[in-house]
Design a protein around this motif. Structure first.
Motif, PDB file in Angstrom:
ATOM      1  N   ALA A  68      48.529  52.460  31.816  1.00  0.00           N
ATOM      2  CA  ALA A  68      49.181  53.176  30.489  1.00  0.00           C
ATOM      3  C   ALA A  68      50.089  54.156  30.675  1.00  0.00           C
ATOM      4  O   ALA A  68      51.354  53.990  29.767  1.00  0.00           O
ATOM      5  N   TRP A  93      44.278  52.664  24.743  1.00  0.00           N
ATOM      6  CA  TRP A  93      43.965  51.298  25.601  1.00  0.00           C
ATOM      7  C   TRP A  93      43.370  51.652  26.860  1.00  0.00           C
ATOM      8  O   TRP A  93      42.388  51.098  27.209  1.00  0.00           O
ATOM      9  N   ARG A  94      43.887  52.537  27.447  1.00  0.00           N
ATOM     10  CA  ARG A  94      43.182  53.050  28.696  1.00  0.00           C
ATOM     11  C   ARG A  94      41.766  53.265  28.632  1.00  0.00           C
ATOM     12  O   ARG A  94      40.817  52.747  29.532  1.00  0.00           O
TER      13      ARG A  94
END
Length: 165
Positions: A68, A93-94
């Protein structure tokens, strides 16, 4: 500098040792995990030593964080103000990737004698392995890429914030 102590009764097993996104190849719906031989610069005895899968799990979780940040920091090389805009979606997202990975991992390994049955013990061990990795990463970044020091520092602060410290 040492890894957390593995509780009595927990079976040690061979682990990957360098498990992360860079060691996973996905092609045509199949997954291959690379590099089970370990770092060739380390002595064979060290590479064959048994441990807990939590060590590999901690490395994979760090790998999601590094992925990320890498995208954001590489973009920031040409647009420094973009970090503030790009970091929140990258970390979102991570978090989604970590949660999905952890959920499937826990389901797959549940009941394995090398996995702590006590979730509090598992969380403490995982925290210890992650902190160890973060401090090693901090040392490496200070030496090789000082501009990236914020990655492990942010990770350390997040771990302590998550623990209510």
């Amino acid at each position: 500098a040492r890894a957390p102590a593995i509780p009595d009764g927990l079976v040690k097993t061979r682990i990957h040792g360098e498990y992360g996104l860079s060691q996973v190849l996905v092609a045509k719906g199949d997954i291959t995990i690379l590099g089970f031989g370990g770092d060739p610069h380390r002595p064979l005895e060290d590479r064959r030593a048994k441990g807990t899968p939590l060590e590999d799990l901690a490395k994979m979780l760090r790998s999601f964080d590094q992925a990320a940040w890498a995208g954001v920091l590489r973009f920031a090389e040409t647009d420094p103000v973009a970090v503030d805009e790009l970091l929140p979606p990258a970390l979102a997202w991570r978090d989604l990737a970590r949660a999905a990975f952890m959920g499937e991992y826990r389901t797959a390994i549940d009941g394995c004698p090398s996995w702590p049955a006590d979730s509090a013990a598992m969380d403490d061990l995982l925290l210890g392995f992650q902190l160890r990795l973060l401090f090693l990463e901090l040392e490496q970044e200070a030496t090789a890429r000082p501009a990236w020091l914020r990655v492990p520092l942010h990770g350390i602060l997040e771990l302590f914030a998550d623990r209510g410290a």
